[in-house]
Design a protein around this motif. Structure first.
Motif, PDB file in Angstrom:
ATOM      1  N   SER A  55       0.833  -1.196   0.000  1.00  0.00           N
ATOM      2  CA  SER A  55       0.000   0.000   0.000  1.00  0.00           C
ATOM      3  C   SER A  55       0.868   1.246   0.000  1.00  0.00           C
ATOM      4  N   ILE A  56       0.198   2.370  -0.264  1.00  0.00           N
ATOM      5  CA  ILE A  56       0.835   3.675  -0.117  1.00  0.00           C
ATOM      6  C   ILE A  56      -0.013   4.480   0.855  1.00  0.00           C
ATOM      7  N   TYR A  57       0.584   5.511   1.417  1.00  0.00           N
ATOM      8  CA  TYR A  57      -0.116   6.386   2.351  1.00  0.00           C
ATOM      9  C   TYR A  57       0.113   7.837   1.947  1.00  0.00           C
ATOM     10  N   LEU A  58      -0.936   8.638   2.050  1.00  0.00           N
ATOM     11  CA  LEU A  58      -0.826  10.077   1.894  1.00  0.00           C
ATOM     12  C   LEU A  58      -1.008  10.673   3.284  1.00  0.00           C
ATOM     13  N   ILE A  59      -0.146  11.621   3.638  1.00  0.00           N
ATOM     14  CA  ILE A  59      -0.182  12.205   4.978  1.00  0.00           C
ATOM     15  C   ILE A  59      -1.107  13.417   4.979  1.00  0.00           C
ATOM     16  N   ALA A  60      -2.197  13.318   5.765  1.00  0.00           N
ATOM     17  CA  ALA A  60      -3.136  14.433   5.918  1.00  0.00           C
ATOM     18  C   ALA A  60      -2.661  15.368   7.023  1.00  0.00           C
ATOM     19  N   SER A  61      -2.143  14.793   8.116  1.00  0.00           N
ATOM     20  CA  SER A  61      -1.615  15.612   9.206  1.00  0.00           C
ATOM     21  C   SER A  61      -0.598  14.808   9.997  1.00  0.00           C
ATOM     22  N   GLY A  62       0.326  15.535  10.631  1.00  0.00           N
ATOM     23  CA  GLY A  62       1.351  14.899  11.445  1.00  0.00           C
ATOM     24  C   GLY A  62       2.690  14.841  10.742  1.00  0.00           C
TER      25      GLY A  62
END
Length: 150
Positions: A55-62
């Motif tokens: 999977s991949i992740y997009l960072i919304a916050s943090g």
């Protein structure tokens, strides 16, 4: 956060990724709708070096620390190689989320509480099959990036 605001944020995060820059607005919205929210606590490992890229992740916050292990004098040494924050991606570089080995090349650990959006490789594959030109777009984008570097 209401559902439409959540989708709007996911669309904005997808549009920030150069590898998705040539998708139409409709395709971007469709792809963004495939991401699911994941909350991560500070100090939690998000992905681990050597694990399969699933999977991949997009960072919304943090904020997250990207760590790579090397061996020095027969002992493992953990090096911080990057800090990621809102708008950045985990497992998605400028050439896409293809991995020659199929394995993660670094460990990513949350430095703060985080909100991430996750997309499985299987879900992306289904999206790409439904839109036959998507693979071509990603391959051309990767080729252009690689040609610029060499």
């Amino acid at each position: 956060m209401d559902e439409s605001a959540d989708l709007t944020l996911r669309i904005q995060l997808v549009k920030k990724q150069p590898v998705f820059s040539q998708l139409t607005d409709k395709e971007t919205e469709e792809l963004a709708s495939l991401f699911s929210e994941k909350k991560v606590a500070s100090e939690q490992t998000i992905v681990k070096e050597g694990d399969p890229v699933d999977s991949i992740y997009l960072i919304a916050s943090g904020t997250a620390d990207v760590r790579h292990v090397t061996i020095k004098d027969n002992a493992p040494v953990v090096n911080s190689v990057a800090i990621l924050s809102s708008g950045d991606a985990i497992g998605l570089n400028e050439t896409g989320f293809y991995s020659i080995s199929g394995k993660r090349t670094a460990t990513v650990v949350a430095m703060t509480d985080m909100v991430l959006y996750r997309l499985s490789v299987a879900a992306f594959h289904g999206f790409a099959l439904a839109h036959s030109h998507v693979s071509d777009i990603m391959h051309k984008h990767a080729e252009n990036i690689l040609n610029e570097k060499f």
